[in-house]
Scaffold this motif. Structure first.
Motif, PDB file in Angstrom:
ATOM      1  N   PHE A 172       0.468  -0.981   0.169  1.00  0.00           N
ATOM      2  CA  PHE A 172      -0.064   0.010   0.025  1.00  0.00           C
ATOM      3  C   PHE A 172       0.537   0.805  -0.069  1.00  0.00           C
ATOM      4  CE2 PHE A 172      -2.300  -2.577   2.375  1.00  0.00           C
ATOM      5  CZ  PHE A 172      -3.370  -3.717   1.933  1.00  0.00           C
ATOM      6  N   PRO A 173       1.843   1.283  -0.794  1.00  0.00           N
ATOM      7  CA  PRO A 173       2.466   2.965  -1.328  1.00  0.00           C
ATOM      8  C   PRO A 173       2.141   4.184  -0.465  1.00  0.00           C
ATOM      9  CG  PRO A 173       2.543   1.696  -3.297  1.00  0.00           C
ATOM     10  CD  PRO A 173       1.612   0.739  -2.141  1.00  0.00           C
ATOM     11  N   THR A 174       0.902   4.368  -0.938  1.00  0.00           N
ATOM     12  CA  THR A 174       0.612   5.947  -1.340  1.00  0.00           C
ATOM     13  C   THR A 174      -0.262   5.870  -0.082  1.00  0.00           C
ATOM     14  OG1 THR A 174      -1.692   5.423  -2.858  1.00  0.00           O
ATOM     15  CG2 THR A 174       0.104   5.657  -4.277  1.00  0.00           C
ATOM     16  N   SER A 175      -0.566   4.747   0.484  1.00  0.00           N
ATOM     17  CA  SER A 175      -1.784   5.151   1.728  1.00  0.00           C
ATOM     18  C   SER A 175      -0.359   5.440   2.392  1.00  0.00           C
ATOM     19  CB  SER A 175      -2.169   3.761   1.710  1.00  0.00           C
ATOM     20  OG  SER A 175      -2.562   3.728   3.561  1.00  0.00           O
ATOM     21  N   ALA A 176       0.637   4.334   2.098  1.00  0.00           N
ATOM     22  CA  ALA A 176       1.480   4.714   2.967  1.00  0.00           C
ATOM     23  C   ALA A 176       2.072   5.735   3.541  1.00  0.00           C
ATOM     24  CB  ALA A 176       3.102   3.677   3.620  1.00  0.00           C
ATOM     25  N   VAL A 177       3.009   6.541   2.305  1.00  0.00           N
ATOM     26  CA  VAL A 177       3.248   7.677   2.421  1.00  0.00           C
ATOM     27  C   VAL A 177       2.492   8.829   2.583  1.00  0.00           C
ATOM     28  CG1 VAL A 177       4.274   9.442   0.811  1.00  0.00           C
ATOM     29  CG2 VAL A 177       5.033   7.304   0.676  1.00  0.00           C
ATOM     30  N   ALA A 178       0.759   8.822   1.577  1.00  0.00           N
ATOM     31  CA  ALA A 178      -0.198   9.981   2.650  1.00  0.00           C
ATOM     32  C   ALA A 178      -0.617   9.821   4.401  1.00  0.00           C
ATOM     33  CB  ALA A 178      -1.743   9.834   1.339  1.00  0.00           C
ATOM     34  N   ARG A 179      -0.787   8.698   4.352  1.00  0.00           N
ATOM     35  CA  ARG A 179      -1.353   8.717   6.297  1.00  0.00           C
ATOM     36  C   ARG A 179      -0.474   9.133   6.852  1.00  0.00           C
ATOM     37  NH1 ARG A 179      -5.244   3.707   4.456  1.00  0.00           N
ATOM     38  NH2 ARG A 179      -7.099   4.916   4.639  1.00  0.00           N
ATOM     39  N   ALA A 180       1.404   9.637   6.267  1.00  0.00           N
ATOM     40  CA  ALA A 180       2.529   9.417   7.451  1.00  0.00           C
ATOM     41  C   ALA A 180       2.654  11.068   6.983  1.00  0.00           C
ATOM     42  CB  ALA A 180       3.956   9.262   6.652  1.00  0.00           C
ATOM     43  N   GLY A 181       1.956  11.590   6.289  1.00  0.00           N
ATOM     44  CA  GLY A 181       1.497  12.583   6.304  1.00  0.00           C
ATOM     45  C   GLY A 181       0.386  13.326   7.553  1.00  0.00           C
TER      46      GLY A 181
END
Length: 234
Positions: free
Chosen positions: A144-153
């Motif tokens: 879940f790459p886009t999830s991981a990056v966006a949700r770190a934000g």
């Protein structure tokens, strides 16, 4: 109706969002439910509240939804932000457009709704926002790459929001679900969980209900894992 607690569920047509709407209604909240599919509109009406078909990617749809809710009940005590599914691909193959879609899906959904609802809560001097995030914020997975990056934000945004609005008695927290029964059941995934089972949407809903309750009045800016022990980091 002045003493009725009011909850808005954005992205409440199915899965964890729908379970949250049902749980909050059972707890005595008047509920307003938005989804893009039409299921949220049906659910909101079934629960005796407001149902609205629209997108959490549209500021106009969200404003209409907030205006309807305020028009009916005059207050908003809880906001639950669900999300759809963003793009998934090998890291270097994710296009600019897909990254932007991921940010829209997993981060801007919260920003847009919060921008409209938080000022109402600040004026009330009370309110709680819960965002449905992901257990993989701490330990990003290539699944879940886009999830991981966006949700770190989103985790950073949540901390910034909490710091700014805690004095107004307005709180924001993230629920971090692991493998939940709204996803396909795969043996390999179930076996990776120390509890040896998928979680249920109802278990996530119960956590959300706690976080918007007065029992959680001293909790803000947190990322709460509900993952059966899946994440190993301390």
């Amino acid at each position: 109706m002045a003493d009725t607690k009011v909850a808005m569920i954005v992205g409440g047509g199915s899965g964890m969002g729908a379970a949250a709407a049902r749980k909050l209604a059972a707890d005595g909240f008047a509920v307003a439910v938005l989804s893009s599919s039409g299921k949220g509109e049906a659910l909101g009406k079934e629960l005796g509240g407001i149902g609205f078909t629209g997108s959490n990617q549209s500021n106009d749809d969200l404003k209409r939804f907030v205006d309807l809710t305020i028009g009916k009940w005059g207050r908003i005590d809880a906001l639950v932000n669900g999300a759809g599914h963003g793009p998934r691909a090998p890291l270097l193959e994710i296009t600019d457009e897909q990254w932007h879609t991921g940010i829209d899906t997993y981060f801007m959904n919260v920003v847009r709704a919060t921008r409209l609802v938080a000022p109402i809560m600040v004026a009330q001097k009370k309110g709680a926002i819960v965002n449905i995030s992901t257990a993989w914020v701490d330990e990003p997975t290539a699944l879940f790459p886009t999830s991981a990056v966006a949700r770190a934000g989103l985790a950073a945004y949540t901390k910034l929001f909490a710091n700014q609005y805690a004095a107004d008695n307005v709180r924001m927290n993230n629920v971090l679900p692991g493998w939940i029964d709204s996803l396909p059941a795969l043996d390999e995934r179930r076996d990776s969980v120390p509890m040896q089972r998928y979680g249920t949407s109802e278990e996530i809903a119960a956590t959300i209900a706690f976080l918007v309750s007065d029992g959680a009045a001293y909790i803000t800016g947190q990322n709460l894992r509900v993952d059966g022990g899946l994440m190993r980091s301390v």
